[in-house]
Design an enzyme around this catalytic site. Structure first.
Site, PDB file in Angstrom:
ATOM      1  N   GLN A   1       0.131 -12.651 -10.204  1.00  0.00           N
ATOM      2  CA  GLN A   1      -0.593 -12.437 -11.466  1.00  0.00           C
ATOM      3  C   GLN A   1      -0.369 -13.557 -12.475  1.00  0.00           C
ATOM      4  O   GLN A   1      -1.091 -13.633 -13.478  1.00  0.00           O
ATOM      5  CB  GLN A   1      -0.183 -11.099 -12.100  1.00  0.00           C
ATOM      6  CG  GLN A   1      -0.721  -9.888 -11.375  1.00  0.00           C
ATOM      7  CD  GLN A   1      -2.235  -9.751 -11.473  1.00  0.00           C
ATOM      8  OE1 GLN A   1      -2.903 -10.411 -12.282  1.00  0.00           O
ATOM      9  NE2 GLN A   1      -2.800  -8.892 -10.644  1.00  0.00           N
TER      10      GLN A   1
ATOM     11  N   CYS B   1      -5.094  -0.664  -7.488  1.00  0.00           N
ATOM     12  CA  CYS B   1      -5.408  -1.792  -6.619  1.00  0.00           C
ATOM     13  C   CYS B   1      -5.977  -1.317  -5.295  1.00  0.00           C
ATOM     14  O   CYS B   1      -6.734  -1.994  -4.664  1.00  0.00           O
ATOM     15  CB  CYS B   1      -4.139  -2.600  -6.378  1.00  0.00           C
ATOM     16  SG  CYS B   1      -4.389  -4.360  -6.468  1.00  0.00           S
TER      17      CYS B   1
HETATM   18  N1  PLP Z   1       1.128  -8.859  -6.129  1.00  0.00           N
HETATM   19  C1  PLP Z   1       0.616  -8.520  -7.315  1.00  0.00           C
HETATM   20  C2  PLP Z   1       1.474  -8.605  -8.539  1.00  0.00           C
HETATM   21  C3  PLP Z   1      -0.714  -8.097  -7.423  1.00  0.00           C
HETATM   22  O1  PLP Z   1      -1.206  -7.761  -8.616  1.00  0.00           O
HETATM   23  C4  PLP Z   1      -1.492  -8.016  -6.250  1.00  0.00           C
HETATM   24  C5  PLP Z   1      -2.887  -7.516  -6.306  1.00  0.00           C
HETATM   25  O2  PLP Z   1      -3.261  -6.824  -7.229  1.00  0.00           O
HETATM   26  C6  PLP Z   1      -0.910  -8.387  -5.021  1.00  0.00           C
HETATM   27  C7  PLP Z   1       0.401  -8.800  -5.012  1.00  0.00           C
HETATM   28  C8  PLP Z   1      -1.683  -8.344  -3.739  1.00  0.00           C
HETATM   29  O3  PLP Z   1      -2.477  -9.468  -3.592  1.00  0.00           O
HETATM   30  P1  PLP Z   1      -3.761  -9.436  -2.615  1.00  0.00           P
HETATM   31  O4  PLP Z   1      -4.793  -8.620  -3.295  1.00  0.00           O
HETATM   32  O5  PLP Z   1      -4.138 -10.863  -2.456  1.00  0.00           O
HETATM   33  O6  PLP Z   1      -3.302  -8.846  -1.320  1.00  0.00           O
END
Ligand code: PLP
Length: 373
Positions: free
Chosen positions: A165, A310
């Protein structure tokens, strides 16, 4: 969608990224092939690797391309073979990567508890791996990674930092943070979804999680996603420009928060006094679940998110706010507003007007219920 204020979920693709990806789609070679088509594909991958290395102050050899932040976090935690300590506000991809992890608490602002970290490091059966994110996806709170590293070194521990982030919002230097591993994801900075990287400090050996090919110097098997990687490189080349625009976003964000508090005094701005990403606001509306808020705003053409939200659209109380001591109902009534490269003052006005109208309807209906009773 008229107004998009959900950049921490995914940022709209930058035009420069789309152009780089379109060019890469025209390459037909496999980057492992020795013929000229393969060499052209390889060049696209290595150019992107250089651009990302430049953006985060790393050497190109330290970068391992992955399918995103989730895979990078899994590789970091599962590949080390060490006891793992994580903070209580990590992303689910860190929280779920290993079964047996020790959790380090955070204070009311969401900042990792260094005293507890020291105790856990001292009690670990073997030198540990500590995983603490650079900036939280829900509150935007920036963690004291320098102090985490200093403590970890005293106990021969390794440090992994999820900087997914942070990149593009604040300056991120792999060398400057002095961590052993760092995760990145392209789609949080205007690159494509489904591509990311784990940076692994030169000389550190990790057991690969994904096996069956010698790609990425045997650290991550699988044919490279050429267009995705090219897009990631193009997005990384824009990080200085993005970070320079951050004060403007912070001003918009601060204005949103001031107007929200003025119109709805019982609204809660989480971590308002902590060091935060410039683009992120986590706002609680007592008595209204975040699901209702997200749906009402969506109907009015404003896209924001509920807590982390997410995965699969499920809404559960935010573990981040719970770790900060929020009660379940408070944690389930917090929304996240996150700004980015296309956000304007007009977008923020629309959010404030729509959200305030919703909050005022809440007050009106509470009063109606009281007068009936
Ligand atoms: N780490 C953080 C802090 C995130 O906010 C996210 C996604 O929201 C991820 C990891 C995961 O990343 P990705 O969506 O590329 O798998």
């Amino acid at each position: 969608m008229d107004v998009y204020l959900d950049y921490n979920a995914t940022a709209p693709l930058r035009p420069e990224v789309a152009a780089a990806m379109n060019a890469a789609f025209g390459l037909c070679g496999n980057a492992s092939s020795v013929h000229r088509y393969g060499r052209l594909a390889r060049r696209a991958v290595e150019n992107a690797r250089e651009a990302i290395a430049d953006a985060v102050d790393a050497s190109a050899a330290e970068i391992v391309f992955t399918s995103g932040g989730t895979e990078a976090n899994n590789l970091a935690l599962r590949g080390s073979g060490r006891p793992v300590l994580i903070s209580g506000i990590e992303h689910d991809s860190v929280r779920a990567a290993q079964d047996d992890v020790e959790v380090i608490g955070v204070d009311r602002d969401g900042v990792v508890d260094l005293t507890q970290l020291e105790t856990l490091l001292g009690a670990a059966a073997a030198p540990a791996l500590v995983s603490v994110m650079l900036a939280n996806n829900e509150t935007g709170v920036v963690q004291p990674i320098d102090q985490v590293v200093t403590l970890a070194r005293r106990f021969d521990a390794l440090v992994h930092c999820d900087a997914v982030q942070a990149l593009g919002k604040i300056p991120v230097s792999f060398a400057g943070l002095d961590v052993d591993m760092m995760s990145l994801s392209a789609h949080k900075l205007g690159g494509p979804q489904g591509v990311g990287a784990l940076l692994i400090r030169d000389g550190l050996n990790l057991a690969p999680v994904q096996r069956g090919g010698g790609q990425e110097r045997s650290r991550r098997a699988g044919t490279e996603n050429i267009a995705g990687i090219a897009g990631f490189g193009a997005a990384a080349a824009l990080t200085t420009q993005s970070v320079e625009a951050a004060p403007g976003l912070a001003a918009l964000r601060d204005d949103i928060e001031a107007r929200v508090k003025a119109a709805v005094p019982d609204a809660v701005i989480y971590s308002a006094d902590a060091s935060r990403l410039p683009n992120t606001s986590c706002i609680g509306l007592p008595g209204v679940t975040n699901e209702v808020q997200v749906m009402a705003l969506d109907l009015a053409g404003v896209a924001i998110s509920a807590g982390s939200a997410c995965s699969s659209g499920k809404v559960t109380p935010s573990h981040v706010l719970q770790a900060m001591g929020a009660a379940d109902d408070a944690a389930a009534s917090a929304i996240r507003v996150s700004l980015g490269w296309q956000s304007s003052a007009a977008d923020c006005d629309r959010f404030v007007e729509t959200w305030t109208a919703l909050a005022n309807r809440r007050v009106a209906s509470d009063l109606a219920e009281q007068s009936v009773a």
